[in-house]
Design a protein around this motif. Structure first.
Motif, short mmCIF file in Angstrom:
data_model
loop_
_atom_site.label_atom_id
_atom_site.label_comp_id
_atom_site.label_asym_id
_atom_site.label_seq_id
_atom_site.Cartn_x
_atom_site.Cartn_y
_atom_site.Cartn_z
N PRO A 230 32.40 32.49 35.74
CA PRO A 230 33.26 33.53 35.18
C PRO A 230 34.64 33.42 35.83
CG PRO A 230 31.22 34.47 36.08
CD PRO A 230 31.26 33.05 36.49
N THR A 231 35.66 33.37 35.01
CA THR A 231 37.03 33.11 35.49
C THR A 231 37.98 34.15 34.93
OG1 THR A 231 36.56 30.74 35.56
CG2 THR A 231 38.87 31.37 35.52
N LEU A 232 38.85 34.69 35.77
CA LEU A 232 39.89 35.60 35.28
C LEU A 232 41.22 34.87 35.31
CD1 LEU A 232 40.27 38.67 34.43
CD2 LEU A 232 41.35 38.94 36.67
N PHE A 233 41.88 34.82 34.16
CA PHE A 233 43.21 34.20 34.10
C PHE A 233 44.25 35.24 34.52
CE2 PHE A 233 40.96 31.75 30.63
CZ PHE A 233 40.84 30.59 31.38
N VAL A 234 45.09 34.84 35.47
CA VAL A 234 46.08 35.77 36.04
C VAL A 234 47.44 35.08 36.03
CG1 VAL A 234 46.69 37.17 38.06
CG2 VAL A 234 44.28 36.69 37.57
N ASN A 235 48.47 35.80 35.58
CA ASN A 235 49.82 35.25 35.67
C ASN A 235 50.17 35.08 37.15
OD1 ASN A 235 52.84 35.41 35.92
ND2 ASN A 235 52.64 35.35 33.69
N PRO A 236 50.76 33.93 37.54
CA PRO A 236 51.07 33.71 38.96
C PRO A 236 51.91 34.83 39.57
CG PRO A 236 51.34 31.67 37.73
CD PRO A 236 51.06 32.75 36.72
N GLU A 237 52.80 35.44 38.76
CA GLU A 237 53.60 36.57 39.29
C GLU A 237 52.70 37.73 39.69
OE1 GLU A 237 56.55 38.14 36.62
OE2 GLU A 237 57.20 36.11 36.06
N ASP A 238 51.74 38.03 38.83
CA ASP A 238 50.81 39.13 39.15
C ASP A 238 49.93 38.76 40.34
OD1 ASP A 238 51.58 41.02 37.26
OD2 ASP A 238 50.37 40.07 35.68
N ALA A 239 49.53 37.48 40.41
CA ALA A 239 48.68 37.04 41.52
C ALA A 239 49.40 37.28 42.84
CB ALA A 239 48.33 35.56 41.36
N ALA A 240 50.70 36.93 42.87
CA ALA A 240 51.47 37.14 44.10
C ALA A 240 51.56 38.63 44.42
CB ALA A 240 52.86 36.53 43.94
N LYS A 241 51.77 39.41 43.36
CA LYS A 241 51.92 40.87 43.55
C LYS A 241 50.65 41.49 44.14
CE LYS A 241 54.22 43.22 40.09
NZ LYS A 241 54.26 43.99 38.82
N TYR A 242 49.51 41.00 43.72
CA TYR A 242 48.25 41.63 44.16
C TYR A 242 47.50 40.80 45.20
CZ TYR A 242 49.62 44.42 40.24
OH TYR A 242 50.36 45.21 39.40
N GLY A 243 48.16 39.78 45.72
CA GLY A 243 47.62 39.06 46.87
C GLY A 243 46.40 38.19 46.58
N VAL A 244 46.33 37.62 45.39
CA VAL A 244 45.21 36.71 45.09
C VAL A 244 45.75 35.32 44.79
CG1 VAL A 244 43.76 38.58 44.22
CG2 VAL A 244 45.16 37.25 42.61
N GLU A 245 44.88 34.31 44.95
CA GLU A 245 45.34 32.94 44.80
C GLU A 245 44.48 32.15 43.82
OE1 GLU A 245 45.45 31.15 48.66
OE2 GLU A 245 46.88 32.65 49.41
N ASP A 246 45.08 31.12 43.29
CA ASP A 246 44.38 30.23 42.36
C ASP A 246 43.11 29.68 43.01
OD1 ASP A 246 44.60 28.74 39.73
OD2 ASP A 246 44.37 27.06 41.13
N GLY A 247 42.01 29.74 42.26
CA GLY A 247 40.75 29.18 42.75
C GLY A 247 39.94 30.11 43.64
N GLN A 248 40.54 31.23 44.00
CA GLN A 248 39.87 32.16 44.91
C GLN A 248 38.88 33.05 44.15
OE1 GLN A 248 42.72 35.01 46.45
NE2 GLN A 248 41.72 35.07 48.45
N ASP A 249 37.79 33.46 44.81
CA ASP A 249 36.92 34.48 44.24
C ASP A 249 37.61 35.83 44.38
OD1 ASP A 249 34.80 32.88 43.47
OD2 ASP A 249 33.85 32.97 45.43
N ILE A 250 37.74 36.53 43.28
CA ILE A 250 38.42 37.83 43.35
C ILE A 250 37.52 38.92 42.79
CG2 ILE A 250 40.77 36.93 43.28
CD1 ILE A 250 40.86 37.59 40.29
N LYS A 251 37.73 40.13 43.32
CA LYS A 251 37.00 41.28 42.81
C LYS A 251 37.86 41.93 41.72
CE LYS A 251 35.14 45.75 44.25
NZ LYS A 251 34.92 46.66 45.39
N VAL A 252 37.31 41.99 40.54
CA VAL A 252 37.99 42.59 39.40
C VAL A 252 37.29 43.93 39.18
CG1 VAL A 252 38.64 42.25 36.98
CG2 VAL A 252 38.24 40.26 38.46
#
Lengths: 208, 824
Positions: free
Chosen positions: B731-753
C-alpha cells in the motif's frame, strides 16, 4: 537469409501495466525468484511516479529484458558456450544444460538485471508446472534470462510479452525483412536503444 | 471429521489428506510446499497429450475479458489471449491461476472455533450439512421472533458478475424468497443517479471503437488507463487518428499522463465548472438552440406558486398521453403531459404536440425551465468559477472551445466525480452542459464510460421467486444507525444476522472500524460465502466455499462492447466448493422453500436469459449458439452508436432535464431529504463537507485523500500474493514533495496516514503530480497486507441524502512518519 529478430516498444502506447512481464512469467513457468522482463518507470523515484512539478510532469515506461545484442559481450565471455547467438534467428540463447553458473555473463553484460543466477532451489506459488508445455527448465545454480520465447517463435508465434500487451505497444519481427512491421516502425519513427555507448547493438528498440 | 486447526496447519493437512476425492487430479497427491519442478518431472510426457482448451471470461469490474484456458492433468495450467478477441489477457487475468490454487482458497465449510474472537483465525472444519443446519436454524429462529427483515443479505459488486452464478443470479431468487433485508451496497451510485435525473444513460453509450471518429475525448472524472487498462488501446488508436485527449482532473493520473491536454482543477468542484461553461454558452448564444428547445425541458412551464410543472391533467383535464417507451422493457408509458407556452395561440399547450413552444412565458403565473435555469447559472461568472475550481482562464477558454458543437466530442465519465458528497450534482450538471451542445448521437459524438451496462438486462427476471416475495433494500450506509437505534425511519427495525456473498464489507468498504464495531460485532451470526478467505470472511462465524471462475459454466453479459460471452467450466470444483446456484438450491430446500426457489432449472434460467430479451432473440443468441460461438453481439451495427435519435432519454418526457420538480433520493435512508429538497431541482454547486477548502476538518487533517483503481488488482482480488500483486506489493500513498517536506515524511518511508476514523500505514512515494494539499493511494489492499491499520479504516461513510452513496473521495487525512507500533 538468416533473421534478425527484434522487439520494438512504442512508448507512446505503453502504459507501464506490466502485463508483458506477467505474460512472460506464466508462459515460461518462471520461478518466484526471477523475472525475465520488468517495466521501469522513467520519471520519479518510485514506480509509476512522474518527474517534474505540479502542472508539468513527465513519465514514460521502459519494459526491459535481454537485448539480444548483435555484439553480445555475454556470448564472448561464456566459457562453455551455454550463452550463444543463434545464427538462424539472431536470438541470444541461454542453454541451461551447459551453463555452469560461473556468472561471467552477469559481469560482462552492461544491462544489469536482465539475467539472474538462480542461487537457491526454484520456488513456485502453485504446485504444478504452468505455462507452455515447452517452457524451459529451471535449475538452481544456473543463469537464466529471456530467450525471446524461442519455443513460440519456432511455431510461428510471437513472444508471450508481445502477444500479452493490452496496449498493443509491443511489436516483434525480423529487421532483415524491410517489409516487416518492425522495420517499418524503425524507418518512420524516432527511436532509441539502451546504452548505445556500450557498442552492443541491441535488438530491443524504444519508439519515442 | 472434525478438526480444530489453525489456518496454516489446516491447509497443509487438507492438501495431503482430504483433497484427493474432490480434485481427482495429480495436484491432490502432492504435498503442499513442494516446488513444481518435482511435479514437472513426475508428469513429464503426460502433459502434452492431455491438454484441453477452454474459453473463460473474467467477470471482474474492469474489462470482462474472454481468453483461452489450457487444462493439463486436471489443473488449469496456462492461459493465452483469444486470437479473435479485442482484448489481451492482462496481468490480473493471468494471475487468476495462482489465485485459484492459492492457500487463500476456502476449501471446506468452516466454523469459527467456539470461544475465540471473530477474526481470530481459529477455524473448525464442518460438513456442508452441519453448516446448512446452523444457518437455517438461526435464520428460522430469528424470523419467528423478529420477522424476516431481521435476517440480512449483503452482496459485493466486482467479484462475481456472471448471469447464473453471479450476485444478480439465482442466489437472489433464494434471498427474495426469504423476504429478508438486502443491504444496498451504495457504491459508485451518485454519478449514475445524476445522469439518470438528467436523462442520459450509460446503457446506450457508443462502443469504444468509435473513439477514432472524435476530435476530442474529454475525461470528466475517469481514469481508464489505470482502472480499465484494456480501454486504452481504443484511446491510443484515436490519438493516432488525430483525436486529442483532454483530462479535467486534480491529479496527474495515469490517463492524464497520456493526455494531450491536462486541465488541473481543485477536487470536488466540477459542478461549478460545468455551470460556468453553461453560463458562457448562454451568454454568448453559442448553445445548440434547436436541440435545447426540442430535446430538453427548456420550454416546460413551471408554476411559480409551488415550483411544480404545469401538467395537462391539472390545466384542462387532459387524459394521459402515450409517453416514450420505458427504456428497460421497450413498453410505451403513460404520462400526464407537461405544458409549454404555445407562441402561436398564446396559451399553454402540450409539450409533445406543440409545434411552436416558446423560450419564455408572458403569463406571470408561469416561468419556463429555460428562464429559471438561465437565472440559476448567472452567479457562475468566470471569476467565480476560477476562484471555486482553481481553473485558469486559459484552460477555461480551451475547454469552452473544445465543447463547441462543431467539434466531435466523446465525453468520458466514470465514478471519480461521483465519489464526493456533491457527486450527484456533478453528473446532473454535466448532463445539463451536454444538453447545451447536443454533442452526441453521431459517430465521434458520445457520452459514456467504461461499461455498456445494457448487459444487465440479460437474465435476472427469474430472480423473482414463485412465492411472490422480495427482499427489502436498505442502504448499507444506514446499517450502523439501524443497529445502534434499532429503528429505520422511526420504525422498529431489529437486525440479528448477516449473510455476505462475494462482498468486501471490511477491506473494500468505508469506515471499516465502524463497520466492525457498530455493525458486525452486534450480529448474532455472520455467514460469508466466497472462494477466498477475505477480510470479511476472516471476520465471519461460518464460511462457505464457493467455486472460482474455472469451475463452472456461466454467461458474462457486461462488456465495453455490445456482446455477451460464455465462460466454460474447465475443471471440477476444487475441494468442497459449490456454485452460487447450487448453494441457492441447497438452502432453498433446507428453508422449506423448494417450491419457490428450486422450481427453476438451469435450462429455465438460460431460456429466460435470452428468450425474454428482444436484442438476444433478434440476433439469434441462445445458450446453444453462444456455446458454439463463445461470443455474440446483440446489435448488428458495428461500432454501435448510442443515443442516435436523441428522443429517448430516460426521463418521463424522453427529454434531457435540468429542472426536476419532484426530485427523489436514489434509495430510502435515515438522512434528512427535506432540508435540501429545493437544491435538488437544478444542478447546484455546494462545497463538500469534508474535502472542501473551508471544511471544519481542514485544519487538523490538511490533506484531501482520494484513491485510484489499482492497475494490478481489481478491488481486493490479488491480496493472496500473485504475479500481479508482486508488481505493486505495498500500500503506497502518493505525496507531493512539497507536502512531504511540510509534514516531515520522506520518499520510501513507512508513514502513518490517519484521520478521525482510523489509520493505515503505507509507503510514502513522492509524486509531483499530486495537487499540493492532496494525496492519493492505489486501492485494494486487505488488512492482512498492511503493517498497521487498513485503507478501509481511513475512509469516511458520510453521504449525500439524495445520492446515498459512499463518498470515498470526500475525505481528509494527516500524515507522519510511522513509529513502528502496530495499533489495533
Amino acid at each position: 537469409m538468416s533473421k534478425k529478430y527484434a522487439i520494438v516498444v512504442d512508448k507512446k502506447r505503453c502504459i507501464g501495466c506490466s502485463s508483458c512481464a506477467v505474460a512472460c512469467k506464466l508462459e515460461n513457468n518462471i520461478p518466484d525468484q526471477i523475472w525475465y522482463k520488468k517495466v521501469r518507470t522513467i520519471g520519479g523515484m518510485q514506480p509509476l511516479t512522474p518527474a517534474g512539478v505540479y502542472g508539468d510532469c513527465t513519465m514514460t515506461f521502459e519494459p526491459w529484458s535481454c537485448n539480444h545484442c548483435d555484439n553480445a559481450p555475454c556470448v564472448e565471455v561464456c566459457p562453455t558456450g551455454a550463452t550463444f547467438k543463434d545464427e538462424e534467428t539472431g536470438i541470444v540463447m541461454q542453454d541451461i544444460e551447459t551453463c555452469i553458473g560461473c556468472g561471467s555473463c552477469l559481469t560482462a553484460c552492461p544491462y544489469e538485471g536482465v539475467r539472474t543466477l538462480l542461487e537457491d532451489e526454484p520456488m513456485w506459488r502453485v504446485d504444478f508446472p504452468v505455462g507452455a508445455v515447452e517452457a524451459p527448465a529451471h535449475i538452481a545454480g544456473k543463469v537464466e534470462k529471456c530467450n525471446m520465447c524461442a519455443h513460440r517463435i519456432a511455431k510461428g508465434d510471437v513472444p508471450a510479452c508481445v502477444e500479452g500487451c493490452p496496449a498493443r505497444a509491443m511489436f516483434f519481427g525480423d529487421l532483415n525483412d524491410p517489409e516487416s512491421k518492425v522495420s517499418e516502425l524503425l524507418a518512420t519513427r524516432e527511436y532509441y536503444v539502451l546504452q548505445p555507448e556500450a557498442g552492443t547493438n541491441p535488438n530491443v528498440y524504444y519508439l519515442v | 471429521m472434525r478438526e480444530s486447526l489453525t489456518r496454516r496447519s489446516f491447509v497443509k493437512v487438507a492438501g495431503a489428506a482430504a483433497a484427493t476425492a474432490a480434485l481427482g487430479s495429480k495436484l491432490a497427491s502432492q504435498e503442499f510446499g513442494l516446488g513444481n519442478l518435482a511435479v514437472n518431472e513426475a508428469l513429464a510426457g503426460e502433459a502434452e497429450a492431455e491438454e484441453q482448451e477452454f474459453t473463460c471470461t473474467c467477470s471482474w469490474s474492469c474489462s470482462f475479458c474472454q481468453y483461452n484456458i489450457y487444462v493439463r492433468n486436471g489443473n488449469v495450467s496456462h492461459m493465452l489471449p483469444k486470437p479473435d478477441f479485442t482484448y489481451r489477457t492482462c496481468l490480473k487475468g493471468r494471475s487468476r491461476i495462482q489465485r485459484a490454487y492459492s492457500e487463500a482458497r476456502v476449501r471446506y465449510p468452516m466454523k469459527r472455533v467456539d470461544g475465540t474472537p471473530r477474526g481470530g483465525g481459529e477455524w473448525e472444519r464442518i460438513t456442508w450439512d452441519e453448516a446448512v443446519k446452523i444457518i437455517v436454524d438461526q435464520w428460522k429462529k430469528t424470523e419467528e421472533e423478529f420477522g424476516p427483515l431481521a435476517n440480512t443479505y449483503y452482496q459485493g459488486g466486482g467479484g462475481a458478475q456472471g448471469s447464473l452464478n453471479g450476485n444478480a443470479g439465482l442466489i437472489m431468487r433464494l434471498f427474495n424468497a426469504l423476504g429478508c433485508t438486502k443491504w444496498d451496497y451504495s457504491f459508485d451510485a451518485a454519478t449514475n443517479t445524476g445522469l439518470t435525473r438528467g436523462g442520459i444513460q450509460w446503457f446506450d453509450q457508443s462502443e469504444p471503437q468509435d473513439f477514432v471518429n472524435s476530435d476530442y475525448i474529454l475525461f470528466l472524472g475517469g481514469n481508464p488507463v489505470g482502472a480499465q487498462i484494456q480501454m486504452w488501446q481504443h484511446l491510443a488508436n484515436a490519438q493516432e487518428a488525430g483525436a486529442k485527449i483532454v483530462c479535467v482532473d486534480p491529479l496527474y493520473s495515469p490517463t492524464v499522463n497520456k493526455a494531450d491536454k491536462w486541465i488541473p482543477v481543485k477536487p470536488g468542484c466540477d459542478t461549478a465548472l460545468y455551470l460556468g461553461i453553461i453560463k458562457r454558452f448562454i451568454d454568448e448564444g453559442t448553445y445548440d438552440a434547436d436541440f435545447v428547445l426540442n430535446h430538453t425541458c427548456a420550454p416546460f412551464l413551471i408554476k411559480k406558486e409551488d415550483g411544480m410543472y404545469l401538467r395537462g391533467g391539472e390545466y384542462c383535464n387532459e387524459p394521459l398521453h402515450v409517453g416514450p417507451p420505458f427504456w428497460v422493457t421497450g413498453i410505451p408509458t403513460e404520462i400526464d403531459p407537461i405544458m409549454v407556452w404555445n407562441e402561436e395561440t398564446g396559451q399553454p399547450d402540450f409539450f409533445d404536440t406543440c409545434e411552436h413552444p416558446a423560450w419564455s412565458c408572458p403569463d406571470d403565473q408561469y416561468v419556463t425551465a429555460w428562464d429559471m435555469f438561465k437565472e440559476h447559472v448567472q452567479e457562475w461568472t468566470l471569476d467565480k468559477v476560477m476562484e471555486v475550481t482553481g481553473i485558469s482562464e486559459e484552460d477555461f477558454d480551451y475547454l469552452y472551445d473544445v465543447l463547441q458543437p462543431e467539434h466531435k466530442v466523446a465525453h468520458y465519465i466514470n465514478f471519480g466525480t461521483g465519489a464526493y458528497e456533491n457527486g450527484l450534482h456533478a453528473a446532473y450538471a454535466m448532463t445539463a452542459m451536454i444538453a447545451m451542445t447536443g454533442n452526441f448521437g453521431e459517430p465521434g459524438r458520445s457520452v459514456g464510460g467504461f461499461d455498456a451496462m445494457y448487459g444487465n438486462f440479460f437474465g435476472h427476471a427469474l430472480t423473482a421467486p414463485s412465492n411472490g416475495k422480495a427482499c427489502k433494500a436498505v442502504t448499507w450506509l444506514a446499517a450502523a444507525d439501524i443497529m445502534n437505534s434499532g429503528t429505520l425511519q422511526g420504525e422498529p427495525y431489529p437486525i440479528k444476522n448477516l449473510w455476505v456473498s462475494h462482498g468486501g464489507l471490511i477491506g473494500g468498504s468505508v469506515n471499516s472500524n465502524r463497520v466492525k464495531h457498530e455493525i458486525l460485532d452486534k450480529m448474532e451470526l455472520i455467514v460469508c460465502q466466497d472462494p477466498f478467505l477475505t477480510d470479511t470472511a476472516r471476520y465471519s462465524d461460518i464460511v462457505l466455499p464457493v467455486t472460482d471462475m474455472y469451475e463452472f459454466m456461466d454467461v458474462v453479459p457486461l462488456s465495453h462492447e455490445k456482446n455477451v460471452r460464455i465462460s466454460e467450466k474447465c475443471i471440477e470444483p476444487l475441494f468442497e466448493a459449490k456454485t452460487d446456484s447450487e448453494i441457492a438450491r441447497i438452502f432453498g430446500e433446507a428453508f422449506g422453500l423448494a417450491d419457490a426457489v428450486c422450481d427453476v432449472t438451469d435450462e429455465d434460467w438460460w431460456k429466460g436469459t435470452f428468450d425474454d430479451v428482444p436484442a438476444a432473440v433478434e440476433n439469434g443468441i441462445t445458450l446453444e449458439t453462444l456455446k458454439e460461438n463463445k461470443i455474440m453481439r446483440y446489435v448488428k451495427e458495428e461500432p454501435y452508436i448510442g443515443n442516435k435519435d436523441c428522443k429517448n432519454f430516460i426521463t418521463e418526457t424522453g427529454r434531457l432535464m435540468f429542472y426536476v420538480d419532484a426530485p427523489a433520493p436514489r434509495t430510502p435512508s435515515n438522512y434528512d431529504i427535506q432540508a435540501v429538497f429545493d437544491r435538488e431541482k437544478m444542478p447546484t454547486y455546494f462545497e463538500n463537507k469534508i474535502s472542501g477548502e473551508h471544511s471544519e476538518y481542514a485544519e487538523e487533517f490538511p490533506l484531501v485523500c482520494i484513491s485510484w483503481r489499482n492497475p494490478s488488482r481489481v478491488h481486493m482480488t490479488q491480496y493472496m500474493g500473485t504475479w500481479a500483486s508482486d508488481v505493486m506489493p505495498e500500500p503506497t500513498l502518493f505525496v507531493n514533495p512539497e507536502d512531504a517536506a511540510k509534514y516531515g515524511v520522506e520518499d520510501g518511508q513507512d508513514i502513518k496516514v490517519y484521520n478521525w476514523l482510523g489509520h493505515c500505514v503505507m509507503k510514502c512515494a513522492y509524486h509531483p503530480g499530486m495537487r499540493p494539499g492532496m494525496t492519493c493511494y492505489y486501492k485494494g489492499y486487505t488488512e492482512t497486507e498492511t503493517k498497521s491499520g487498513s485503507q478501509g479504516a481511513i475512509t469516511t461513510d458520510y453521504a449525500d441524502a439524495y445520492a446515498v452513496n459512499c463518498s470515498f473521495f470526500d475525505n481528509r487525512v494527516a500524515i507522519e512518519p510511522w513509529d513502528g507500533i502496530v495499533e489495533e
